[in-house]
Design an enzyme around this catalytic site. Sequence first.
Site, PDB file in Angstrom:
ATOM      1  N   LYS A   1      10.686   5.959  -1.014  1.00  0.00           N
ATOM      2  CA  LYS A   1      10.525   6.144   0.434  1.00  0.00           C
ATOM      3  C   LYS A   1      10.088   4.831   1.104  1.00  0.00           C
ATOM      4  O   LYS A   1       9.643   3.892   0.422  1.00  0.00           O
ATOM      5  CB  LYS A   1       9.494   7.245   0.702  1.00  0.00           C
ATOM      6  CG  LYS A   1       8.092   6.935   0.218  1.00  0.00           C
ATOM      7  CD  LYS A   1       7.202   8.181   0.304  1.00  0.00           C
ATOM      8  CE  LYS A   1       5.814   7.907  -0.251  1.00  0.00           C
ATOM      9  NZ  LYS A   1       5.013   9.144  -0.347  1.00  0.00           N
TER      10      LYS A   1
ATOM     11  N   ARG B   1       5.576  11.447 -10.416  1.00  0.00           N
ATOM     12  CA  ARG B   1       6.156  10.827  -9.216  1.00  0.00           C
ATOM     13  C   ARG B   1       5.437   9.530  -8.850  1.00  0.00           C
ATOM     14  O   ARG B   1       4.719   9.460  -7.868  1.00  0.00           O
ATOM     15  CB  ARG B   1       6.061  11.789  -8.020  1.00  0.00           C
ATOM     16  CG  ARG B   1       6.666  13.176  -8.243  1.00  0.00           C
ATOM     17  CD  ARG B   1       6.659  13.993  -6.957  1.00  0.00           C
ATOM     18  NE  ARG B   1       5.358  14.064  -6.337  1.00  0.00           N
ATOM     19  CZ  ARG B   1       4.452  15.019  -6.559  1.00  0.00           C
ATOM     20  NH1 ARG B   1       4.729  16.023  -7.372  1.00  0.00           N
ATOM     21  NH2 ARG B   1       3.284  14.984  -5.945  1.00  0.00           N
TER      22      ARG B   1
ATOM     23  N   CYS C   1       0.624 -15.637  15.321  1.00  0.00           N
ATOM     24  CA  CYS C   1       1.544 -15.320  16.425  1.00  0.00           C
ATOM     25  C   CYS C   1       2.601 -14.330  15.929  1.00  0.00           C
ATOM     26  O   CYS C   1       2.617 -13.947  14.768  1.00  0.00           O
ATOM     27  CB  CYS C   1       2.227 -16.584  16.933  1.00  0.00           C
ATOM     28  SG  CYS C   1       1.117 -17.965  17.224  1.00  0.00           S
ATOM     29  N   MET C   2       3.509 -13.955  16.834  1.00  0.00           N
ATOM     30  CA  MET C   2       4.542 -12.990  16.461  1.00  0.00           C
ATOM     31  C   MET C   2       5.460 -13.534  15.358  1.00  0.00           C
ATOM     32  O   MET C   2       5.838 -12.807  14.437  1.00  0.00           O
ATOM     33  CB  MET C   2       5.371 -12.626  17.697  1.00  0.00           C
ATOM     34  CG  MET C   2       6.330 -11.484  17.462  1.00  0.00           C
ATOM     35  SD  MET C   2       7.415 -11.194  18.877  1.00  0.00           S
ATOM     36  CE  MET C   2       6.272 -10.605  20.103  1.00  0.00           C
ATOM     37  N   ASP C   3       5.806 -14.811  15.454  1.00  0.00           N
ATOM     38  CA  ASP C   3       6.831 -15.364  14.564  1.00  0.00           C
ATOM     39  C   ASP C   3       6.355 -16.564  13.756  1.00  0.00           C
ATOM     40  O   ASP C   3       7.127 -17.118  12.978  1.00  0.00           O
ATOM     41  CB  ASP C   3       8.041 -15.805  15.396  1.00  0.00           C
ATOM     42  CG  ASP C   3       8.378 -14.793  16.461  1.00  0.00           C
ATOM     43  OD1 ASP C   3       8.694 -13.659  16.070  1.00  0.00           O
ATOM     44  OD2 ASP C   3       8.274 -15.113  17.661  1.00  0.00           O
TER      45      ASP C   3
ATOM     46  N   ARG D   1      -1.288  19.676   3.900  1.00  0.00           N
ATOM     47  CA  ARG D   1      -0.189  18.990   4.577  1.00  0.00           C
ATOM     48  C   ARG D   1       0.972  19.975   4.545  1.00  0.00           C
ATOM     49  O   ARG D   1       0.884  21.017   5.186  1.00  0.00           O
ATOM     50  CB  ARG D   1       0.093  17.651   3.866  1.00  0.00           C
ATOM     51  CG  ARG D   1       0.957  16.708   4.663  1.00  0.00           C
ATOM     52  CD  ARG D   1       0.955  15.290   4.088  1.00  0.00           C
ATOM     53  NE  ARG D   1       1.567  15.190   2.758  1.00  0.00           N
ATOM     54  CZ  ARG D   1       1.714  14.043   2.114  1.00  0.00           C
ATOM     55  NH1 ARG D   1       1.334  12.904   2.656  1.00  0.00           N
ATOM     56  NH2 ARG D   1       2.274  14.006   0.918  1.00  0.00           N
TER      57      ARG D   1
ATOM     58  N   HIS E   1       0.730  18.159  -4.637  1.00  0.00           N
ATOM     59  CA  HIS E   1       0.426  16.736  -4.442  1.00  0.00           C
ATOM     60  C   HIS E   1      -1.083  16.529  -4.378  1.00  0.00           C
ATOM     61  O   HIS E   1      -1.790  17.278  -3.703  1.00  0.00           O
ATOM     62  CB  HIS E   1       1.095  16.257  -3.144  1.00  0.00           C
ATOM     63  CG  HIS E   1       0.998  14.783  -2.917  1.00  0.00           C
ATOM     64  ND1 HIS E   1       1.401  13.856  -3.852  1.00  0.00           N
ATOM     65  CD2 HIS E   1       0.557  14.063  -1.856  1.00  0.00           C
ATOM     66  CE1 HIS E   1       1.207  12.636  -3.373  1.00  0.00           C
ATOM     67  NE2 HIS E   1       0.690  12.727  -2.160  1.00  0.00           N
TER      68      HIS E   1
ATOM     69  N   TYR F   1      -2.846 -19.302  20.263  1.00  0.00           N
ATOM     70  CA  TYR F   1      -3.240 -18.491  21.416  1.00  0.00           C
ATOM     71  C   TYR F   1      -4.733 -18.245  21.439  1.00  0.00           C
ATOM     72  O   TYR F   1      -5.344 -18.005  20.395  1.00  0.00           O
ATOM     73  CB  TYR F   1      -2.547 -17.123  21.365  1.00  0.00           C
ATOM     74  CG  TYR F   1      -1.056 -17.153  21.580  1.00  0.00           C
ATOM     75  CD1 TYR F   1      -0.515 -17.625  22.771  1.00  0.00           C
ATOM     76  CD2 TYR F   1      -0.198 -16.685  20.594  1.00  0.00           C
ATOM     77  CE1 TYR F   1       0.861 -17.632  22.962  1.00  0.00           C
ATOM     78  CE2 TYR F   1       1.172 -16.680  20.783  1.00  0.00           C
ATOM     79  CZ  TYR F   1       1.698 -17.154  21.967  1.00  0.00           C
ATOM     80  OH  TYR F   1       3.047 -17.161  22.154  1.00  0.00           O
TER      81      TYR F   1
END
Length: 368
Positions: free
Chosen positions: A38, A221, A312-314, A135, A164, A265
């Site tokens: 997953k 699992r 920063c973002m990038d 759940r 689970h 920043y």
Amino acid sequence: MSESLRPTYLEVNLSQLRKNLEAIRARVAPARVMPILKANAYGHGIDGVAKYIAAFADYLGVATLEEGIHLRQIGVDKPILVMGGTLPEQIPWFLRYDLTLTASSADLLRAAGQYAFPSGQKIRAHLKVDTGMERVGVRDTDVIPFLELAASCKSVEVEGIYSHFANADSLDLSHARLQLERFQEVLRFYEWRSLPPPPLRHLSNSGGILQLPDANFDLVRPGIMFYGIYPASDLPRTVDVKPAIIWRSRVAYSKVTPPGRPVSYGSTWQAERPTRIVTVPCGYADGYFRRMSGKARVLIHGKSYPQVGRICMDQFMVDAGEEEIALGDDIVLLGEGITVHDFAEWMGTSPYEVLTSISARVPRVFVE
Ligand SMILES: *Cc1c(COP(=O)(O)O)cnc(C)c1O
């Protein structure tokens, strides 16, 4: 080996994943193993991982119907269990793509019967019992009518029954043991009714595999441990697995920065003496969380250096001190001594969230 145009990429060692699978198998045999794929294979890249590992796995597990369909579309032909909650109207897709349904309520079981009936096909299902997670699943205390219904449902092939753990990754195993006892009690239904139990009874996730051999039943699992990471760093390491990823990048800029010229920043950090500031072309949009600003470290030429200023973002910056570092030099963000648990500490989260946060923008490069 696939290549990445982008200098920031995740190198995924497929042979190591196979070794992890075999180490888990050796620990739980004769129980079988269902690696969990997953969330983009815990961030490792589902296409590359699934195509390689399917040949060695007994069963594959995913969270969502879409993930299951995706595996079929890329040609995976092993049995696939969809573990997450399913809505009744999604059931026809399980038939169409030959996926195994988690039957987590009597209503879902009835709906499965109705959809399967006109076509004459059977829906393969694993019954989900809730032994202490609150759940999805039918609570162990209410399970009998549900199991009776499943036993009489002609158009549903009940191949498995499972539950689970909520706390198998804790050193305090009292709640996990209680869940195990409740699950064993649920399975007594089959003796009492003189019915054969479903062939695949399963309970253990990674924590259970490490700590509770009595919970292996017919299948286990493993998620995070299949990827070579222990669910918590203080658990007994009864299975020897190793991480399979190295998050790599390269220096995109290198300059000597003087005091009085704050970095990034918010100008939250500045050097006390002239120092080499290196820019890494990776940021929080890649899953290199902004929350790790001022805490994270990277490896350049095998040495550890601190990340400085805001991420920063990038891009983010590293203080490399007096080191001569040039444009294009290799950097390791994760791996080779920097662990997923280190990231989890810097981020204030779990190793699970670290892995699943490495975003789709980071190319996955698969090596064997
Ligand atoms: C995610 C998941 C697993 C795997 O858990 P790990 O702790 O990563 O081993 C197993 N079973 C179910 C139902 C899950 O949702």
